[in-house]
Scaffold this motif. Structure first.
Motif, short mmCIF file in Angstrom:
data_model
loop_
_atom_site.label_atom_id
_atom_site.label_comp_id
_atom_site.label_asym_id
_atom_site.label_seq_id
_atom_site.Cartn_x
_atom_site.Cartn_y
_atom_site.Cartn_z
N ASN A 130 0.81 -1.22 0.00
CA ASN A 130 0.00 0.00 0.00
C ASN A 130 0.84 1.27 0.00
OD1 ASN A 130 0.94 -0.29 2.64
ND2 ASN A 130 -0.88 0.65 3.52
N GLN A 131 2.16 1.15 -0.14
CA GLN A 131 3.02 2.33 -0.17
C GLN A 131 3.75 2.39 -1.51
OE1 GLN A 131 5.46 2.79 3.32
NE2 GLN A 131 3.91 1.84 4.61
N MET A 132 3.66 3.57 -2.14
CA MET A 132 4.22 3.74 -3.47
C MET A 132 5.19 4.92 -3.49
SD MET A 132 2.61 1.33 -4.96
CE MET A 132 2.65 1.45 -6.72
N GLN A 192 -11.73 5.21 -7.43
CA GLN A 192 -10.63 6.06 -6.98
C GLN A 192 -10.02 5.47 -5.73
OE1 GLN A 192 -12.11 9.99 -6.30
NE2 GLN A 192 -12.16 10.50 -8.46
N LEU A 193 -8.70 5.34 -5.73
CA LEU A 193 -7.98 4.94 -4.54
C LEU A 193 -7.27 6.17 -4.01
CD1 LEU A 193 -6.48 1.51 -5.62
CD2 LEU A 193 -8.48 1.95 -4.24
N VAL A 252 4.10 7.69 -0.66
CA VAL A 252 2.65 7.84 -0.48
C VAL A 252 2.08 6.55 0.08
CG1 VAL A 252 0.47 8.27 -1.66
CG2 VAL A 252 2.53 9.47 -2.39
N ARG A 253 1.24 6.68 1.12
CA ARG A 253 0.56 5.53 1.70
C ARG A 253 -0.89 5.56 1.25
NH1 ARG A 253 1.20 5.84 7.41
NH2 ARG A 253 3.19 4.84 7.08
N PHE A 254 -1.33 4.51 0.55
CA PHE A 254 -2.70 4.40 0.08
C PHE A 254 -3.53 3.62 1.09
CE2 PHE A 254 -0.60 5.56 -3.81
CZ PHE A 254 -1.53 6.35 -4.45
#
Length: 85
Positions: free
Chosen positions: A18-20, A50-51, A67-69
């Motif tokens: 979940n982190q990009m 949308q995420l 970025v943490r989604f």
């Protein structure tokens, strides 16, 4: 502001789903990247969903963002555009 997803955040063996890592054209150093901490990031899927994520930290010295989604990101998201609000 637009950015491009470059890769998952992770080490040699463990990847964070979940982190990009995101690159933005207007940001080229660590100081500019740290000004974007806390901003909202939106990635649209091909199905129209949308995420939503949040900028948590700069990554490296060249202005990349971490970025943490909210959920895990698919591998197809690498190389696609995101909106930073």
């Amino acid at each position: 502001m637009d950015g491009v997803i470059v890769h998952f955040r992770g080490s040699r063996r463990v990847k964070k789903g979940n982190q990009m890592i995101i690159l933005v054209d207007a940001v080229d150093n660590k100081e500019k990247a740290s000004n974007l901490i806390g901003k909202k990031v939106v990635w649209k899927t091909s199905a129209g969903k949308q995420l939503i994520g949040q900028v948590t930290a700069p990554h490296g010295n060249r202005g990349a963002l971490r970025v943490r989604f909210e959920t895990g990101m698919p591998g197809q998201s690498i190389g696609t555009k995101v909106m930073i609000e």
